[in-house]
Design a protein around this motif. Structure first.
Motif, short mmCIF file in Angstrom:
data_model
loop_
_atom_site.label_atom_id
_atom_site.label_comp_id
_atom_site.label_asym_id
_atom_site.label_seq_id
_atom_site.Cartn_x
_atom_site.Cartn_y
_atom_site.Cartn_z
N VAL A 41 0.86 -1.18 0.00
CA VAL A 41 0.00 0.00 0.00
C VAL A 41 0.89 1.23 0.00
O VAL A 41 1.92 1.27 0.67
CB VAL A 41 -0.97 0.03 1.20
CG1 VAL A 41 -1.98 -1.09 1.11
CG2 VAL A 41 -0.24 -0.01 2.52
N SER A 42 0.49 2.24 -0.79
CA SER A 42 1.26 3.48 -0.89
C SER A 42 0.34 4.56 -1.45
O SER A 42 -0.77 4.26 -1.90
CB SER A 42 2.48 3.29 -1.81
OG SER A 42 2.06 3.11 -3.14
N PRO A 43 0.79 5.80 -1.45
CA PRO A 43 -0.05 6.88 -1.99
C PRO A 43 -0.42 6.73 -3.46
O PRO A 43 -1.31 7.43 -3.94
CB PRO A 43 0.82 8.13 -1.77
CG PRO A 43 1.71 7.78 -0.63
CD PRO A 43 1.98 6.31 -0.79
N SER A 44 0.22 5.83 -4.18
CA SER A 44 -0.15 5.61 -5.58
C SER A 44 -1.53 4.97 -5.72
O SER A 44 -2.13 4.98 -6.79
CB SER A 44 0.90 4.75 -6.29
OG SER A 44 0.93 3.45 -5.72
N LEU A 45 -2.06 4.38 -4.62
CA LEU A 45 -3.40 3.78 -4.63
C LEU A 45 -4.44 4.85 -4.34
O LEU A 45 -4.20 5.77 -3.55
CB LEU A 45 -3.49 2.68 -3.57
CG LEU A 45 -2.55 1.49 -3.74
CD1 LEU A 45 -2.63 0.58 -2.55
CD2 LEU A 45 -2.88 0.74 -5.02
N SER A 46 -5.60 4.73 -4.97
CA SER A 46 -6.65 5.71 -4.72
C SER A 46 -7.16 5.59 -3.28
O SER A 46 -7.13 4.52 -2.68
CB SER A 46 -7.81 5.49 -5.70
OG SER A 46 -8.38 4.22 -5.51
N ASN A 47 -7.58 6.70 -2.74
CA ASN A 47 -8.11 6.78 -1.37
C ASN A 47 -7.08 6.47 -0.29
O ASN A 47 -7.44 6.07 0.82
CB ASN A 47 -9.34 5.89 -1.19
CG ASN A 47 -10.47 6.27 -2.11
OD1 ASN A 47 -10.66 7.45 -2.40
ND2 ASN A 47 -11.21 5.29 -2.57
N TYR A 48 -5.79 6.61 -0.58
CA TYR A 48 -4.75 6.35 0.42
C TYR A 48 -4.78 7.48 1.45
O TYR A 48 -4.69 8.66 1.09
CB TYR A 48 -3.37 6.27 -0.24
CG TYR A 48 -2.29 5.83 0.72
CD1 TYR A 48 -2.09 4.49 0.98
CD2 TYR A 48 -1.49 6.76 1.37
CE1 TYR A 48 -1.10 4.07 1.85
CE2 TYR A 48 -0.50 6.35 2.25
CZ TYR A 48 -0.32 5.00 2.49
OH TYR A 48 0.65 4.59 3.36
N SER A 49 -4.91 7.14 2.72
CA SER A 49 -4.98 8.16 3.77
C SER A 49 -4.12 7.83 4.99
O SER A 49 -4.23 8.48 6.02
CB SER A 49 -6.43 8.35 4.22
OG SER A 49 -6.90 7.15 4.82
N LEU A 50 -3.25 6.83 4.87
CA LEU A 50 -2.45 6.42 6.03
C LEU A 50 -1.33 7.41 6.34
O LEU A 50 -0.69 7.30 7.38
CB LEU A 50 -1.87 5.02 5.79
CG LEU A 50 -2.88 3.91 5.48
CD1 LEU A 50 -2.15 2.59 5.25
CD2 LEU A 50 -3.91 3.78 6.57
#
Length: 128
Positions: A41-50
């Motif tokens: 998981v990384s900001p390249s995925l949509s809806n990333y908010s971590l």
């Protein structure tokens, strides 16, 4: 003296029986009871908010098995890489949820003021 055809072909008969037993048992005991893969998981995925805001934040990834199982498998998940903000505590949880014979959902969660820029790891599915 007449030769016994069974005695003459005994090694072939044994080999044929062994092949038939192996073929029949392969339907009941598949060779591949273990499947595995990687997740990330990384900001390249949509809806990333971590990596932003405060409080509990999570995201999910759908994992599908290449070969569905005949029964629900056990899932093991590991984390191999974390990129986090050095100014905050690193808080995370990774778990397999909604496990079925066809796949599972991987849930990645953080909370409080933690900022996670990326996480990745491995998963393994196995049946007993």
């Amino acid at each position: 003296m007449q030769s016994n055809p069974l005695k003459k072909n005994y090694p072939k008969v044994i080999l044929l029986c062994l092949i038939l037993v192996l073929l029949a048992s392969s339907n009941f005991y598949p060779q591949s009871k273990i499947q595995s893969g990687v997740w990330s998981v990384s900001p390249s995925l949509s809806n990333y908010s971590l990596d932003s805001n405060n409080g509990e934040r999570s995201m999910t990834i759908e994992i599908r098995f290449k070969d569905p199982y005949k029964q629900k498998p056990n899932i093991f998940v590991s984390v191999s890489q974390i990129d986090a903000d050095k100014e905050t505590n690193v808080r995370y949880n990774v778990e397999a949820i909604s496990v079925s014979r066809d796949g599972f959902t991987l849930k990645v969660k953080t909370w409080s003021d933690s900022k996670l820029f990326s996480l990745s790891g491995y998963w393994l599915a196995t049946v007993e």
